[in-house]
Enzyme design. Structure first.
Site, PDB file in Angstrom:
ATOM      1  N   HIS A 113      -1.241  66.162 -52.867  1.00 56.08           N
ATOM      2  CA  HIS A 113      -1.727  65.108 -53.762  1.00 56.08           C
ATOM      3  C   HIS A 113      -3.261  65.146 -53.756  1.00 56.08           C
ATOM      4  O   HIS A 113      -3.879  65.281 -52.694  1.00 56.08           O
ATOM      5  CB  HIS A 113      -1.214  63.744 -53.286  1.00 56.08           C
ATOM      6  CG  HIS A 113      -1.662  62.633 -54.177  1.00 56.08           C
ATOM      7  ND1 HIS A 113      -1.106  62.421 -55.424  1.00 56.08           N
ATOM      8  CD2 HIS A 113      -2.636  61.701 -54.032  1.00 56.08           C
ATOM      9  CE1 HIS A 113      -1.720  61.396 -55.999  1.00 56.08           C
ATOM     10  NE2 HIS A 113      -2.645  60.934 -55.178  1.00 56.08           N
ATOM     11  N   ASP A 149       3.909  59.512 -53.595  1.00 53.38           N
ATOM     12  CA  ASP A 149       2.745  60.044 -52.865  1.00 53.38           C
ATOM     13  C   ASP A 149       2.572  59.325 -51.527  1.00 53.38           C
ATOM     14  O   ASP A 149       1.499  58.810 -51.186  1.00 53.38           O
ATOM     15  CB  ASP A 149       1.468  59.930 -53.725  1.00 53.38           C
ATOM     16  CG  ASP A 149       1.616  60.677 -55.039  1.00 53.38           C
ATOM     17  OD1 ASP A 149       2.218  61.768 -55.030  1.00 53.38           O
ATOM     18  OD2 ASP A 149       1.138  60.178 -56.069  1.00 53.38           O
TER      19      ASP A 149
HETATM   20  C1  GAR Z   1      -2.445  69.177 -58.262  1.00 54.21           C
HETATM   21  O1  GAR Z   1      -3.782  68.739 -58.303  1.00 54.21           O
HETATM   22  C2  GAR Z   1      -1.614  68.279 -57.367  1.00 54.21           C
HETATM   23  O2  GAR Z   1      -2.323  67.783 -56.284  1.00 54.21           O
HETATM   24  C3  GAR Z   1      -1.216  67.188 -58.331  1.00 54.21           C
HETATM   25  O3  GAR Z   1      -0.902  67.875 -59.518  1.00 54.21           O
HETATM   26  C4  GAR Z   1      -1.753  69.017 -59.619  1.00 54.21           C
HETATM   27  C5  GAR Z   1      -0.891  70.214 -59.962  1.00 54.21           C
HETATM   28  O4  GAR Z   1      -1.699  71.320 -60.240  1.00 54.21           O
HETATM   29  N1  GAR Z   1      -0.106  66.430 -57.831  1.00 54.21           N
HETATM   30  C6  GAR Z   1      -0.014  65.112 -57.930  1.00 54.21           C
HETATM   31  O5  GAR Z   1      -0.818  64.416 -58.511  1.00 54.21           O
HETATM   32  C7  GAR Z   1       1.210  64.510 -57.255  1.00 54.21           C
HETATM   33  N2  GAR Z   1       1.150  63.097 -57.295  1.00 54.21           N
HETATM   34  P1  GAR Z   1      -1.083  72.771 -60.307  1.00 54.21           P
HETATM   35  O6  GAR Z   1       0.106  72.710 -61.270  1.00 54.21           O
HETATM   36  O7  GAR Z   1      -2.203  73.609 -60.863  1.00 54.21           O
HETATM   37  O8  GAR Z   1      -0.659  73.195 -58.931  1.00 54.21           O
END
Ligand code: GAR
Length: 196
Positions: A113, A149
């Site tokens: 997260h 989260d």
């Molecule tokens: C990441 O920044 C992750 O931390 C976030 O989604 C993005 C996915 O990026 N997750 C959340 O916000 C979960 N609550 P990615 O598809 O490039 O890995």
């Protein structure tokens, strides 16, 4: 050393998934990705799985927006079991998992997260940190429980917020930290799982 079988779930661009693949390829992470599953039909994360020749699947999520329909969650569980997955890795998976998954994979589902939890759970956490006037934010790897989260923290990495940061520039720097932190944290968990 045993390669722990992973299942990666994601809804979006898959940069964390790519970082995990690359860490495995370089020999730094003793794991093997058995399957990548997305609730979004055309999510780039599925293209990344294809690029690395890893089995992948689209899971139709059903009619809810924030969680999977019970049949979809049952299908997910079946797919992960059939693939022999021992650790479920959420990489930008934007749905809350419910009891069938949480019971089947107790302390075997991890998430990343983009904030220093417990601060700023939920959507666009980097924007929340910016709006709150924080000087420091970062990213957190944690075990998944029934709240959003939330769950025991495994590892965190700090990212300073700069005076000229925009939401985009800040999220980009947090993602660089994520790509370092997530494979390292997964490696720690895999070592624990292999040691029994
Ligand atoms: C990441 O920044 C992750 O931390 C976030 O989604 C993005 C996915 O990026 N997750 C959340 O916000 C979960 N609550 P990615 O598809 O490039 O890995």
């Amino acid at each position: 050393m045993k390669r722990v079988p992973l299942g990666i779930l994601g809804s979006g661009k898959g940069s964390n998934c790519r970082a995990i693949f690359e860490s495995i390829k370089s020999g730094a992470l003793a794991a093997e990705v058995r399957v990548v599953i997305s609730d979004v039909f055309d999510a780039p994360i599925l293209d990344i799985a294809r690029e690395f020749s890893v089995p992948n699947a689209y899971l139709p999520p059903g009619r809810f927006h924030t969680r999977l329909e019970p049949q979809a969650e049952a299908d997910l569980l079946r797919m992960l079991r059939e693939a022999g997955v021992e650790l479920v890795v959420l990489a930008g998976f934007m749905r809350i998992l419910k009891s069938p998954m949480l019971e089947a994979f107790t302390r075997r589902i991890v998430n990343i997260h983009p904030s220093l939890l417990p601060k700023f759970p939920g959507l666009e956490a980097w924007k929340q940190a910016l709006v709150a006037g924080e000087k420091m934010t970062g990213c957190t790897v944690h075990y998944v429980d029934e709240q959003i989260d939330h769950g025991d923290i495994i590892a965190q990495s700090e990212v300073p917020i700069l005076p000229n940061d925009t939401p985009e520039s800040l999220h980009a720097r947090i993602q660089i930290a994520e790509h370092e932190l997530y494979p390292t944290a997964i490696g720690q968990i895999c070592r624990k799982l292999s040691a029994g």
